[in-house]
Design a protein around this motif. Structure first.
Motif, short mmCIF file in Angstrom:
data_model
loop_
_atom_site.label_atom_id
_atom_site.label_comp_id
_atom_site.label_asym_id
_atom_site.label_seq_id
_atom_site.Cartn_x
_atom_site.Cartn_y
_atom_site.Cartn_z
N THR A 171 0.81 -1.21 0.00
CA THR A 171 0.00 0.00 0.00
C THR A 171 0.85 1.27 0.00
O THR A 171 0.39 2.32 -0.43
CB THR A 171 -0.94 0.03 1.22
OG1 THR A 171 -0.16 -0.04 2.43
CG2 THR A 171 -1.91 -1.15 1.19
N HIS A 172 2.08 1.16 0.50
CA HIS A 172 2.98 2.31 0.56
C HIS A 172 4.30 1.94 -0.11
O HIS A 172 4.95 0.96 0.28
CB HIS A 172 3.26 2.72 2.01
CG HIS A 172 2.07 3.26 2.73
ND1 HIS A 172 0.96 2.48 3.03
CD2 HIS A 172 1.80 4.49 3.22
CE1 HIS A 172 0.07 3.21 3.67
NE2 HIS A 172 0.55 4.44 3.79
N LEU A 173 4.70 2.75 -1.10
CA LEU A 173 5.95 2.48 -1.81
C LEU A 173 6.73 3.78 -1.98
O LEU A 173 6.22 4.75 -2.53
CB LEU A 173 5.66 1.87 -3.18
CG LEU A 173 6.87 1.57 -4.08
CD1 LEU A 173 7.79 0.55 -3.41
CD2 LEU A 173 6.40 1.06 -5.44
N ASP A 174 7.98 3.77 -1.51
CA ASP A 174 8.85 4.93 -1.65
C ASP A 174 10.02 4.57 -2.56
O ASP A 174 10.89 3.77 -2.20
CB ASP A 174 9.38 5.35 -0.27
CG ASP A 174 10.23 6.62 -0.32
OD1 ASP A 174 10.52 7.10 -1.44
OD2 ASP A 174 10.60 7.13 0.75
N LEU A 175 10.03 5.17 -3.75
CA LEU A 175 11.11 4.97 -4.71
C LEU A 175 11.89 6.26 -4.94
O LEU A 175 12.64 6.36 -5.92
CB LEU A 175 10.55 4.48 -6.05
CG LEU A 175 9.86 3.11 -6.07
CD1 LEU A 175 9.33 2.81 -7.45
CD2 LEU A 175 10.81 2.01 -5.61
N SER A 176 11.72 7.22 -4.08
CA SER A 176 12.34 8.53 -4.30
C SER A 176 13.86 8.41 -4.45
O SER A 176 14.51 7.60 -3.81
CB SER A 176 12.01 9.47 -3.13
OG SER A 176 12.42 8.92 -1.90
N GLN A 177 14.38 9.21 -5.37
CA GLN A 177 15.80 9.27 -5.67
C GLN A 177 16.35 7.95 -6.21
O GLN A 177 17.53 7.65 -6.04
CB GLN A 177 16.61 9.71 -4.43
CG GLN A 177 16.18 11.05 -3.88
CD GLN A 177 16.97 11.46 -2.66
OE1 GLN A 177 18.19 11.50 -2.70
NE2 GLN A 177 16.27 11.76 -1.57
#
Length: 229
Positions: A116-122
């Motif tokens: 439900t939560h995905l962080d692909l920043s940078q």
């Protein structure tokens, strides 16, 4: 071992994660260690109860292939890494001398169904974002500073999405966001190539938070601010 949560982010350095394979009751694991020398996450493959996994800033990590067993993951944080794919991939080439192009059909079918939560920043080395389409339960997605992300059409199947950050991405056309009828928070700092903010008017009935670059002039921006209040 009954440990269900482990935060190792305050360690100065970590190389060997083999002992973690025995913590089979873990549900939350934070390995966000800037000086980490971790290259292989195979020891984590036994942690099938994991719901939250933070592998941010592990520069030596090249793939997540060994984590195909972790089908209960709900929150996956991969900020600032060297990954070329955010999914565990099926490899028909056992020598792996030929690069495999990440695609939905080359990933494990059950993996990611609960995310439900995905962080692909940078994530500067990820060039193919089509696999996002199989993560249909996503409600929070951070793609900020993913310099290769351009096409919002890829996100149209993510109809549960509530929060989206595309700051510093090379997005031009916002019209594909019309399909995201639950989206209520949009962050798009330094999206200087967007030519028509009026495309957001369609989102005005449910968009509650909109953030753009300070000082950036868009013809429809003042109208959108009023609609989001």
């Amino acid at each position: 071992v009954n440990l269900v949560e482990l935060n190792l982010s305050l360690l100065r350095k970590l190389e060997n994660i083999d002992p973690l394979q025995f913590l089979t009751n873990l549900q939350n694991l934070n390995l966000n260690i800037r000086s980490s020398a971790i290259k292989d996450v195979t020891p984590l493959s036994t942690l099938i109860k994991l719901r939250t996994l933070n592998l941010s800033e592990i520069k030596g990590l090249k793939n997540l292939d060994a984590l195909h067993t972790l089908t209960n993951i709900e929150t996956l944080l991969l900020r600032s890494n060297s990954l070329v794919s955010f999914l565990p991939l099926l490899h028909t080439n056992t020598t792996r001398s030929i690069p495999i192009i990440p695609s939905p059909c080359s990933s494990y079918p059950d993996w990611g169904k609960n995310i439900t939560h995905l962080d692909l920043s940078q994530s500067e080395k990820i060039t193919n974002f089509e696999p996002l389409q199989i993560l249909k339960q996503l409600i929070v997605l951070d793609l900020s500073k993913c310099l290769h992300f351009q096409n919002l059409n890829i996100l149209q199947p993510l109809v549960q999405l509530l929060t989206l950050d595309i700051s510093y991405c090379k997005v031009v056309d916002l019209k594909p966001l019309h399909k995201l009828t639950k989206l209520n928070r949009l962050i798009m700092i330094a999206c200087d190539q967007v030519y028509d903010m009026s495309a957001l008017d369609v989102l005005s009935s449910h968009l509650k938070f909109l953030e753009t670059s300070s000082g950036t002039s868009y013809p429809a921006f003042e109208r959108m601010k009023k609609l989001c209040q």
